[in-house]
Design a protein around this motif. Sequence first.
Motif, PDB file in Angstrom:
ATOM      1  N   ASN A  16       0.823  -1.211   0.000  1.00 35.08           N
ATOM      2  CA  ASN A  16       0.000   0.000   0.000  1.00 35.08           C
ATOM      3  C   ASN A  16       0.857   1.261   0.000  1.00 35.08           C
ATOM      4  O   ASN A  16       0.481   2.261  -0.613  1.00 35.08           O
ATOM      5  N   HIS A  17       2.013   1.224   0.659  1.00 33.54           N
ATOM      6  CA  HIS A  17       2.923   2.368   0.609  1.00 33.54           C
ATOM      7  C   HIS A  17       3.404   2.589  -0.824  1.00 33.54           C
ATOM      8  O   HIS A  17       3.385   3.725  -1.327  1.00 33.54           O
ATOM      9  N   ILE A  18       3.804   1.522  -1.477  1.00 34.13           N
ATOM     10  CA  ILE A  18       4.283   1.633  -2.862  1.00 34.13           C
ATOM     11  C   ILE A  18       3.179   2.134  -3.780  1.00 34.13           C
ATOM     12  O   ILE A  18       3.412   2.963  -4.652  1.00 34.13           O
ATOM     13  N   ARG A  19       1.956   1.656  -3.565  1.00 31.04           N
ATOM     14  CA  ARG A  19       0.832   2.103  -4.407  1.00 31.04           C
ATOM     15  C   ARG A  19       0.611   3.610  -4.317  1.00 31.04           C
ATOM     16  O   ARG A  19       0.135   4.225  -5.275  1.00 31.04           O
ATOM     17  N   ARG A  20       0.945   4.224  -3.183  1.00 34.23           N
ATOM     18  CA  ARG A  20       0.806   5.677  -3.055  1.00 34.23           C
ATOM     19  C   ARG A  20       1.726   6.406  -4.030  1.00 34.23           C
ATOM     20  O   ARG A  20       1.500   7.573  -4.338  1.00 34.23           O
ATOM     21  N   HIS A  21       2.758   5.725  -4.519  1.00 31.12           N
ATOM     22  CA  HIS A  21       3.706   6.332  -5.448  1.00 31.12           C
ATOM     23  C   HIS A  21       3.379   6.022  -6.905  1.00 31.12           C
ATOM     24  O   HIS A  21       4.166   6.325  -7.797  1.00 31.12           O
ATOM     25  N   ASN A  22       2.216   5.440  -7.160  1.00 33.61           N
ATOM     26  CA  ASN A  22       1.787   5.199  -8.541  1.00 33.61           C
ATOM     27  C   ASN A  22       1.199   6.448  -9.183  1.00 33.61           C
ATOM     28  O   ASN A  22       1.111   6.534 -10.399  1.00 33.61           O
ATOM     29  N   VAL A  23       0.762   7.406  -8.362  1.00 32.39           N
ATOM     30  CA  VAL A  23       0.176   8.652  -8.872  1.00 32.39           C
ATOM     31  C   VAL A  23       0.766   9.838  -8.114  1.00 32.39           C
ATOM     32  O   VAL A  23       1.169   9.715  -6.962  1.00 32.39           O
ATOM     33  N   ASP A  24       0.795  10.963  -8.781  1.00 30.68           N
ATOM     34  CA  ASP A  24       1.301  12.179  -8.154  1.00 30.68           C
ATOM     35  C   ASP A  24       0.295  12.681  -7.114  1.00 30.68           C
ATOM     36  O   ASP A  24      -0.913  12.526  -7.279  1.00 30.68           O
ATOM     37  N   ASP A  25       0.792  13.261  -6.062  1.00 34.32           N
ATOM     38  CA  ASP A  25      -0.035  13.878  -5.033  1.00 34.32           C
ATOM     39  C   ASP A  25       0.523  15.272  -4.765  1.00 34.32           C
ATOM     40  O   ASP A  25       1.341  15.455  -3.867  1.00 34.32           O
ATOM     41  N   PRO A  26       0.096  16.263  -5.558  1.00 34.37           N
ATOM     42  CA  PRO A  26       0.671  17.602  -5.430  1.00 34.37           C
ATOM     43  C   PRO A  26       0.350  18.276  -4.100  1.00 34.37           C
ATOM     44  O   PRO A  26       0.964  19.284  -3.757  1.00 34.37           O
ATOM     45  N   ASN A  38       3.797   0.586 -13.066  1.00 33.98           N
ATOM     46  CA  ASN A  38       3.239  -0.009 -11.859  1.00 33.98           C
ATOM     47  C   ASN A  38       4.335  -0.189 -10.810  1.00 33.98           C
ATOM     48  O   ASN A  38       5.311  -0.899 -11.023  1.00 33.98           O
ATOM     49  N   GLY A  39       4.180   0.479  -9.674  1.00 32.85           N
ATOM     50  CA  GLY A  39       5.201   0.463  -8.633  1.00 32.85           C
ATOM     51  C   GLY A  39       5.469  -0.904  -8.043  1.00 32.85           C
ATOM     52  O   GLY A  39       6.610  -1.225  -7.706  1.00 32.85           O
ATOM     53  N   ILE A  40       4.430  -1.728  -7.908  1.00 32.39           N
ATOM     54  CA  ILE A  40       4.618  -3.073  -7.363  1.00 32.39           C
ATOM     55  C   ILE A  40       5.506  -3.884  -8.301  1.00 32.39           C
ATOM     56  O   ILE A  40       6.475  -4.517  -7.866  1.00 32.39           O
ATOM     57  N   ASN A  41       5.198  -3.843  -9.594  1.00 33.92           N
ATOM     58  CA  ASN A  41       6.016  -4.584 -10.576  1.00 33.92           C
ATOM     59  C   ASN A  41       7.432  -4.042 -10.633  1.00 33.92           C
ATOM     60  O   ASN A  41       8.399  -4.813 -10.668  1.00 33.92           O
ATOM     61  N   GLN A  42       7.577  -2.715 -10.661  1.00 34.06           N
ATOM     62  CA  GLN A  42       8.916  -2.126 -10.719  1.00 34.06           C
ATOM     63  C   GLN A  42       9.735  -2.513  -9.495  1.00 34.06           C
ATOM     64  O   GLN A  42      10.923  -2.813  -9.604  1.00 34.06           O
ATOM     65  N   GLY A  74      11.174   6.633 -12.433  1.00 34.08           N
ATOM     66  CA  GLY A  74      10.076   7.508 -12.047  1.00 34.08           C
ATOM     67  C   GLY A  74      10.533   8.949 -12.029  1.00 34.08           C
ATOM     68  O   GLY A  74      11.547   9.292 -12.614  1.00 34.08           O
ATOM     69  N   TRP A  75       9.782   9.790 -11.325  1.00 31.29           N
ATOM     70  CA  TRP A  75      10.084  11.209 -11.327  1.00 31.29           C
ATOM     71  C   TRP A  75       9.563  11.860 -10.056  1.00 31.29           C
ATOM     72  O   TRP A  75       8.736  11.301  -9.340  1.00 31.29           O
ATOM     73  N   GLY A  76      10.070  13.052  -9.822  1.00 30.20           N
ATOM     74  CA  GLY A  76       9.616  13.854  -8.697  1.00 30.20           C
ATOM     75  C   GLY A  76      10.349  15.170  -8.668  1.00 30.20           C
ATOM     76  O   GLY A  76      11.548  15.228  -8.923  1.00 30.20           O
ATOM     77  N   LYS A  77       9.638  16.235  -8.414  1.00 30.63           N
ATOM     78  CA  LYS A  77      10.243  17.571  -8.299  1.00 30.63           C
ATOM     79  C   LYS A  77      11.187  17.881  -9.451  1.00 30.63           C
ATOM     80  O   LYS A  77      12.329  18.267  -9.257  1.00 30.63           O
ATOM     81  N   LYS A  78      10.723  17.642 -10.665  1.00 34.63           N
ATOM     82  CA  LYS A  78      11.463  17.956 -11.896  1.00 34.63           C
ATOM     83  C   LYS A  78      12.703  17.094 -12.099  1.00 34.63           C
ATOM     84  O   LYS A  78      13.571  17.427 -12.885  1.00 34.63           O
ATOM     85  N   GLU A  79      12.811  15.988 -11.392  1.00 28.73           N
ATOM     86  CA  GLU A  79      13.936  15.072 -11.583  1.00 28.73           C
ATOM     87  C   GLU A  79      13.409  13.750 -12.131  1.00 28.73           C
ATOM     88  O   GLU A  79      12.292  13.369 -11.848  1.00 28.73           O
ATOM     89  N   ILE A  80      14.243  13.068 -12.882  1.00 28.24           N
ATOM     90  CA  ILE A  80      13.922  11.717 -13.327  1.00 28.24           C
ATOM     91  C   ILE A  80      14.752  10.760 -12.487  1.00 28.24           C
ATOM     92  O   ILE A  80      15.957  10.940 -12.350  1.00 28.24           O
TER      93      ILE A  80
END
Length: 89
Positions: A16-26, A38-42, A74-80
Motif C-alpha cells: 500500500n505504501h508503494i501504491r501511493r507512489h503510482n500517482v502524483d499527489d501535489p 506499476n510500482g509493485i512490478n517495478q 520515475g520522477w519527482g520535483k522535476k527530476e527523473i
Amino acid sequence: MQWNADKDAQGLSRKNHIRRHNVDDPNRNVAHWVFNENGINQTANAWGRSQDMGLQPTIQGNRWVYDVPSPNAGWGKKEILHYQVMGRP
C-alpha cells in the motif's frame, strides 16, 4: 521480498505504501516520488536485479537500504529517477 514484513510510519503495508507512489499527489508537503509504471512490478523487478547483482544494503538506523540502478524508474520535483531505494527485504 517480504511484502507484509512491516508497516511504514503511517501504518501502511509495503504494497500500500508503494501504491501511493503510482500517482502524483501535489498536495503533499514532502518530496513525493512517482513511478513511471506499476510500482509493485517495478519494485519486484528491482528486488530481483538487486539479488542478481549481489547488491549489499547500507544500514540507516533500523532500516536496510538498497540503491538499485533502474533507468527511468520515475520522477519527482522535476527530476527523473534512475534508481530505486528499497528497504529491508
